[in-house]
Design a protein around this motif. Structure first.
Motif, short mmCIF file in Angstrom:
data_model
loop_
_atom_site.label_atom_id
_atom_site.label_comp_id
_atom_site.label_asym_id
_atom_site.label_seq_id
_atom_site.Cartn_x
_atom_site.Cartn_y
_atom_site.Cartn_z
N UNK A 52 -6.13 10.92 -1.01
CA UNK A 52 -5.89 9.48 -0.98
C UNK A 52 -6.47 8.85 0.28
N UNK A 105 8.42 0.44 3.24
CA UNK A 105 8.62 1.79 2.68
C UNK A 105 9.89 2.45 3.19
N UNK A 127 -9.06 6.09 -0.36
CA UNK A 127 -8.53 4.73 -0.21
C UNK A 127 -8.64 4.20 1.21
N UNK A 168 0.81 -1.23 0.00
CA UNK A 168 0.00 0.00 0.00
C UNK A 168 0.84 1.28 0.00
N UNK A 169 1.78 1.34 0.93
CA UNK A 169 2.59 2.55 1.06
C UNK A 169 3.42 2.82 -0.18
N UNK A 219 2.36 6.53 5.77
CA UNK A 219 2.92 6.05 4.51
C UNK A 219 2.91 7.13 3.44
N UNK A 220 2.58 8.36 3.85
CA UNK A 220 2.69 9.48 2.92
C UNK A 220 1.47 9.73 2.06
N UNK A 221 0.30 9.23 2.48
CA UNK A 221 -0.90 9.44 1.68
C UNK A 221 -1.37 10.89 1.80
N UNK A 250 -2.08 5.50 7.18
CA UNK A 250 -2.05 6.03 5.82
C UNK A 250 -1.22 7.30 5.76
N UNK A 306 2.70 1.86 -3.22
CA UNK A 306 1.79 2.25 -4.29
C UNK A 306 1.45 3.73 -4.16
N UNK A 307 1.15 4.14 -2.94
CA UNK A 307 0.84 5.54 -2.66
C UNK A 307 1.99 6.44 -3.12
N UNK A 308 3.21 5.95 -2.88
CA UNK A 308 4.37 6.76 -3.24
C UNK A 308 4.72 6.64 -4.71
#
Lengths: 264, 253, 249
Positions: free
Chosen positions: B161, A155, B165, A103-104, B155-157, B152, A106-108
């Motif tokens: 997002x 990540x 998400x 997930x992380x 993780x940098x969302x 989230x 993909x976000x990045x």
């Protein structure tokens, strides 16, 4: 050596929040340096503000005063430079294990082939590659936390922040997880800030144990621990271990007298 | 409902129809209560002539357009109100005041403004069905675990997002609870808005009204049966979509 | 001062609506006949109260609401409880409720009118039918979820069957029963207004259609305001009762 930049540097951090009309000081003024590559635990009585402290370092809740620096860079918002692991599972129940870890990345915006490679590496590192297609709800508490660890490591943060990650597990799983964590940590070589109320866990895992006193939180003592790594569970039986453990127990117990009646 | 209860349901329906038919044949009930045989043959005639479908189509058009509006606006505004505190505070008094009002009471006012038109009906259905969806969505967002959002962010969302998400999938089970209530209300108000106000046009409600004025209870039963069937069918469709989207959830049933 | 400001912020949406409404009236964007000012509406609403129009119609509507609602509660709560205790009853009744739940039951109303006439009987029956569903279903699910441990603990302390029912099962199901009642009461009011609008000679719904025939928008709006007020008060009532009797939740 003072010329090296610490992985995490906390300068005069304070937290005051208002409850109704009252102002409550949760954290008095804490300064702390966590050297690169070290495993540092924070122990303190329940409700002393150690979790709040970690959440502030993570950038999730605002601080009232002071500074937090990660590798010399000041931060006050959450970011992937600090990998955070929570006590309760933060895995997304609508994604399978593989997609959770991915997930992380993909976000990045990482491309798929590279992403898959990294996810595979970390799922194998935590020995759960076979469960990649399962949903989090199909896994045990210990497995969920190993997946969480893989997700955070994937990540590639500068430092790891862990908020009682094994707090909800039973005693036996807990010990297994501690040995696992030590192995994984040694392979990844990250700096870790680990919050727990379990003295044995802190002493077993850490290079440095920071003892907090309760309400408002201040640093009471910093203890260095230098057992040979990798440590086995047998280390619990050594006299040295018990001495350190008893010392910390005494420190916390002086505290308990004043803060127990309000225990959370 | 599991297989066994489905079987029982089928048996119960057959038994009820048989009793109704028997009572009608023996003329123990008044003639205006018709009989399954008469209702069935009337329905067949209406199906063959296509009349039933033209009426059902215009009823469905009104219902589904409204439901679509409810879905889009209810979910978007519900998420905004749940996630951004000022938005939530802004909408709260409107919800508090308007939610308990029987929206059907607004029909005469809407009729004066927009005439006896589909605009009036769609607006009325929308106003009724909007609130359950909006409130459930907002509650769903409030129920999302804080650590999901934090993880989230970690993780940098981005904000968008996180909304798309994390917040949306996490509140989906609650959203579907609301949508189910909204869908039920959609059909109730479809019928009501067609019943009250006018006697010309197309729609299953009109069919009942016309049959009522002609004293044709058999035709009324046909329309009632069809409205019930549509309500039931669309509920099943919604549940099927829900089961598909919430395959991961424990309460997907 | 600060408190007043906070109040304004909190209720700003309603204030904006009122301001926008009055602006439309003031700038005469819509003809006044279609879009009367709110002050005028309130004056008419007040007139409806003082001239006795409200007192003529409101009790009739409330009677229908409470009669249908009470019947549904008296039948629905025991039925729901018994369904959770008896497998046979559950097997017989559950399919009817599962099938009937998603269908728009009000469509039956014109047929009820045929059988029972336009008076209160058809309306109370309709309200009863509509309220029965949330009450039975919530009671049933609530009482199946009462923890076995409570029942075992009661039996362990020597409670007999009826004591277990009255002193453990019923109070433990109470919150769910109230959830059902809370859904049912506003529903009862909505159905009352709706059925009165379809056809009646008295009641708030009748008053509304009667007023709309006059083509005086302020009179119709005044009626809506009064209906809104009653709906709001009914909601408040059930919340008060719930707070009093289900205090442990």
């Amino acid at each position: 050596m003072e010329n090296k930049t610490p992985a995490i540097e906390i300068e005069k951090l304070g937290k005051v929040y208002t409850r109704g009309k009252e102002e409550v000081t949760a954290i008095q003024e804490i300064s702390l340096k966590i050297p690169e590559g070290k495993f540092v635990s924070i122990v303190g009585p329940s409700g002393c503000g150690k979790s709040t402290f970690l959440h502030i370092v993570g950038g999730f809740i605002p601080k009232s005063s002071g500074k937090v620096r990660i590798r010399g860079k000041e931060v006050d918002k959450p970011g992937p430079d600090r990998g955070m692991m929570f006590q309760e599972s933060a895995l997304f129940p609508w994604k399978n294990v593989f997609d959770n870890v991915a997930w992380g990345l993909e976000i990045q915006g990482m491309e798929k082939s590279k992403r898959d490679e990294i996810v595979e590496h970390y799922l194998k590192l935590v020995n759960l590659w076979d469960f990649r297609k399962n949903l989090p709800s199909e896994l045990s508490g210990g497995m969920k936390q190993r997946i969480s660890l893989a997700r955070v490591l994937a990540f590639n943060p500068d430092v790891l922040l862990m908020d009682e990650p094994f707090g909800a597990l039973d005693a036996q799983t807990r010990e297994k997880m501690q040995v696992e964590l030590q192995r994984i940590w040694q392979e990844s070589n990250k700096s870790v800030m680990f919050v727990t109320h379990d003295i044995d866990e802190a002493v077993f895992l850490s290079d440095i144990v920071v003892v907090f006193s309760g309400r408002p939180a201040v640093v009471k003592e910093i203890i260095e621990i230098d057992f040979q790594r990798p440590r086995t569970l047998d280390v619990h039986k050594t006299q040295e271990f018990m001495d350190i453990r008893n010392h910390i127990w005494d420190l916390l117990h002086q505290e308990q007298g004043t803060s127990d009646e309000e225990g959370m | 409902m599991d297989k066994r209860l489905q079987k029982i349901a089928a048996i119960e329906i057959v038994v009820l129809l048989a009793i109704w038919q028997a009572l009608a044949s023996l003329e123990w009930i008044p003639a205006y209560l018709s009989s399954p045989y008469v209702v069935g043959s009337e329905m067949w005639a209406l199906i063959v002539s296509g009349e039933l479908f033209t009426n059902a189509a215009s009823s469905l058009y009104r219902s589904l357009v409204s439901f679509l509006l409810v879905m889009v606006l209810g979910i978007v505004l519900g998420i905004a109100a749940g996630f951004f505190k000022p938005v939530g505070i802004f909408f709260q008094p409107i919800v508090d005041v308007l939610n308990p009002v029987p929206k059907i009471a607004l029909l005469p006012i809407l009729m004066v403004w927009f005439g006896i038109s589909d605009t009036t009906r769609i607006l009325l259905i929308f106003l009724t069905a909007f609130f359950p969806c909006f409130i459930a969505t907002k509650d769903g967002v409030h129920g999302v675990k804080q650590v999901f959002v934090w993880a989230a962010e970690n993780m940098g969302a981005s904000k968008f997002q996180i909304l798309w998400k994390v917040i949306l999938p996490a509140s989906l089970p609650k959203i579907f609870d609301g949508l189910r209530v909204s869908l039920g209300l959609t059909f109730v108000m479809m019928f009501s808005s067609e019943m009250i106000g006018s006697s010309n046009g197309l729609g299953l409600g009109f069919m009942i009204l016309l049959a009522d004025m002609a004293g044709r209870t058999d035709l009324m039963f046909v329309s009632v049966f069809f409205i019930a069937l549509l309500g039931f069918l669309f509920d099943r469709i919604l549940l099927a979509v829900r089961a598909r989207l919430l395959w991961w959830s424990e309460n997907r049933g | 001062m600060k408190k007043g400001w906070k109040f304004l912020i909190e209720y700003q949406s309603l204030i904006w609506i009122v301001v926008a409404w009055e602006l439309v009236v003031f700038l005469q964007i819509m003809p006044e006949r279609l879009f009367p000012s709110l002050s005028k509406v309130l004056v008419v609403a007040f007139e409806l109260i003082t001239t006795g129009m409200l007192l003529e119609n409101l009790p009739i509507t409330l009677f229908r609401v409470f009669a249908g609602f009470a019947l549904a509660a008296v039948v629905g709560v025991p039925l729901g409880l018994l369904m959770s205790r008896s497998k046979l009853l559950n097997d017989l009744v559950q399919p009817i409720f599962s099938l009937g739940f998603p269908i728009p039951r009000v469509a039956l109303y014109p047929i009820l009118v045929f059988i029972l006439g336009l008076g209160s009987a058809s309306k109370i029956t309709m309200i009863f039918l509509e309220c029965l569903f949330p009450i039975v279903l919530n009671t049933y699910y609530g009482s199946t979820r009462v923890g076995k441990l409570y029942l075992w603990a009661a039996q362990n302390m020597g409670a007999n069957r009826s004591q277990v029912f009255w002193r453990v099962l019923l109070p433990a199901t109470m919150p769910s029963i109230f959830t059902g009642l809370k859904i049912a009461l506003p529903m009862a009011f909505i159905i009352a207004i709706l059925t009165e609008m379809i056809g009646a000679t008295a009641g708030m719904g009748y008053l509304l259609t009667y007023m709309s025939a006059s083509l005086m928008q302020e009179k119709v709006l005044a009626c809506v305001v009064l209906i809104t007020l009653v709906g709001y008060l009914l909601n408040l009532l059930i919340q008060k009762i719930q707070r009093k009797y289900v205090f442990w939740q």
